[in-house]
Design an enzyme around this catalytic site. Structure first.
Site, mmCIF file in Angstrom:
data_model
loop_
_atom_site.group_PDB
_atom_site.id
_atom_site.type_symbol
_atom_site.label_atom_id
_atom_site.label_comp_id
_atom_site.label_asym_id
_atom_site.label_seq_id
_atom_site.Cartn_x
_atom_site.Cartn_y
_atom_site.Cartn_z
ATOM 1 N N GLY B 85 40.309 0.635 -55.531
ATOM 2 C CA GLY B 85 40.242 0.573 -54.068
ATOM 3 C C GLY B 85 39.177 1.518 -53.530
ATOM 4 N N THR B 86 39.089 2.689 -54.141
ATOM 5 C CA THR B 86 38.083 3.661 -53.701
ATOM 6 C C THR B 86 36.676 3.089 -53.857
ATOM 7 O OG1 THR B 86 39.504 5.533 -54.244
ATOM 8 C CG2 THR B 86 37.132 5.963 -54.166
ATOM 9 N N HIS B 205 47.026 -1.698 -57.030
ATOM 10 C CA HIS B 205 48.221 -0.977 -57.495
ATOM 11 C C HIS B 205 49.125 -0.559 -56.335
ATOM 12 C CE1 HIS B 205 46.999 3.158 -56.428
ATOM 13 N NE2 HIS B 205 45.784 2.767 -56.716
ATOM 14 N N CYS B 329 49.479 23.183 -51.472
ATOM 15 C CA CYS B 329 49.749 23.482 -52.876
ATOM 16 C C CYS B 329 50.141 22.233 -53.666
ATOM 17 C CB CYS B 329 50.876 24.502 -52.982
ATOM 18 S SG CYS B 329 50.467 26.040 -52.172
#
Lengths: 83, 385
Positions: B85-86, B205, B329
């Site tokens: 997708g990226t 996905h 984090c």
């Protein structure tokens, strides 16, 4: 010591080297160390504090006052205790 | 394997494991499994070649393209399969920048996915606009900024990947020579595509297809030019050897998801409503964010004061609940979520929960039963709550 004026910070917390959420936790812990109506400031380099301190004010019914800088240039976030 | 397996036990009688992170990845849709296995054997060859095995692969690739086009309501020649997708976002957005006659300016809201933000910064000149407290960009602001003469592209996601808010893409009507790019990765299959875009991107996905398959859509008449070195595949937008079995399985999953979405969306929307309501009512000092109504059906985000996001995710995992977090984090970058930042929402103690296709009311109730104790324990560790 004279009582601080309305726009003077009564207590400044040094959280320069703490990661979020610690600056906000310190803010919550030390809120009762200033009187209602007084200003409390937290100095924090963690960029999350810029968002999280105003969000804390909104969620906890305290007043978000301003962002300025501490004497050494580190970001400082100022809130007024309302309750 | 049964599809009804959202709550299965880890080894040694541990807590049942519930994957509530569909927005990161979904298990393969049952409709895609047999297709994938058959296509692994039948679709291995190079679809460009002229022999029998190659013709089989070509046929499967064409089938995948046609099925995808039909499911999305576009033309088959507007569909390109990419390795992710990226990559589809990069190709789509940068191809529009390259094709623009106006300039390299790319107007986008601050809440776009990092794939869009990074592509705009890499190959264009970003003009970033804000978003409201729900994470919604204002169409009129995007259009106003796009009136600058050096702006060639406006990018607006179909829905936000972190907070679920559906964007009003249909309302973005820039000048005729400014192209609209839509990152539809968060919603493809689940919601109909919006209109008006020149190029759009999706990621298999996220709808129950296999990983390693993205979908790039480029409108027939769009001014799109290759932003990367060319290749000699049949499709001028494709680069590299196609993942034919993956594309066919992705298409089968997409067809199934579109066919069942009315029922699945209604069920998931109600499950997320349960989470939104119970978290807000049962956890003190929590902020549930994102538009409560105009949102993705399967996703909810909330932030808990005084709690470290990584600790929260770790404790929930220990109890068998798999969720994501936008807190610093707990992210791969070590930076807090730029989406929550742009919304002015609390960035620490953040949880993104997204239900899978087979998540049940019992699963979300179990999560809501467990959460208040986890948050209270983490707050007690720092002397608050």
């Amino acid at each position: 010591m004279d009582a601080p004026g309305p726009d003077e910070v009564a207590l400044e917390l040094d959280c320069r080297d703490l990661l979020c959420p610690m600056p906000v936790i310190e803010l919550a812990r030390r809120l009762s160390d200033v009187a209602v109506g007084e200003l409390l400031a937290v100095v924090a380099r963690d960029p999350a504090a810029r968002v999280d301190v105003p969000a804390w004010c909104r969620m906890r019914g305290q007043e978000w006052v301003r962002q300025d800088t501490a004497e050494d240039g580190a970001p400082r976030y100022v809130v007024r205790r309302l309750s | 394997m049964s599809p009804q397996r959202s709550a299965h036990r880890a080894g040694g009688g541990a807590a049942p494991r519930r994957d509530l992170d569909a927005a990161s990845a979904s298990p393969l849709h049952p409709a895609a499994r047999e297709v994938l296995l058959a296509a692994l054997d039948r679709g291995y060859a190079d679809p460009r070649r002229l022999h029998g095995a190659a013709r089989d692969a070509r046929l499967l690739l064409d089938n995948a393209r046609e099925a995808t086009a039909e499911a999305l309501g576009v033309r088959p020649d507007e569909v390109t399969f990419t390795p992710s997708g990226t990559h589809a976002v990069h190709l789509g957005l940068l191809g529009l920048v390259r094709g623009s006659r106006r300039g390299e300016g790319v107007v986008h809201p601050a809440v776009e996915h990092s794939a869009v933000r990074n592509a705009a910064a890499w190959g264009g000149r970003p003009v970033v606009v804000g978003a409201d407290s729900h994470g919604r960009a204002r169409a009129d602001e995007l259009v106003r900024e796009a009136a600058r003469p050096d702006v060639g592209v406006v990018a607006l996601q179909s829905a936000n990947h972190e907070v679920g808010t559906v964007q009003d893409v249909d309302a973005v009507e820039p000048a005729a020579d400014v192209a609209l790019f839509t990152d539809a990765c968060a919603s493809m299959g689940r919601l109909p595509l919006p209109g008006g875009w020149a190029a759009a991107a999706g990621s298999a996905h996220k709808w129950g297809g296999p990983a390693g398959v993205g979908v790039l859509l480029v409108r027939h008449r769009a001014r799109w030019r290759r932003p990367f070195p060319g290749d000699d595949r049949g499709d001028e937008r494709a680069v590299g050897f196609e993942n034919v079995p993956g594309a066919l399985a992705a298409a089968a999953a997409l067809q199934a998801v579109v066919a069942e979405r009315e029922e699945v969306n209604a069920r998931q929307h109600a499950l997320v409503d349960v989470v939104r309501r119970r978290v807000a009512a049962e956890v003190p000092d929590v902020e549930v964010v994102g538009d409560p109504v105009h949102r993705l059906p399967h996703l909810v985000t909330f932030s808990c004061l005084y709690v470290d996001g990584e600790a929260l995710v770790t404790e929930l995992d220990r109890l068998g609940f798999g969720v994501a977090s936008g807190s610093a984090c707990a992210t791969s970058t070590g930076a807090h979520s730029h989406v929550l930042d742009a919304m002015g929402a609390l960035t620490h103690g953040n949880v993104r929960l997204s239900v899978q296709r087979d998540t049940t009311r019992a699963d979300v109730d179990a999560f809501c039963d467990a959460l208040p104790g986890v948050v209270a324990e983490l707050r007690a560790r720092v002397g608050l709550g």
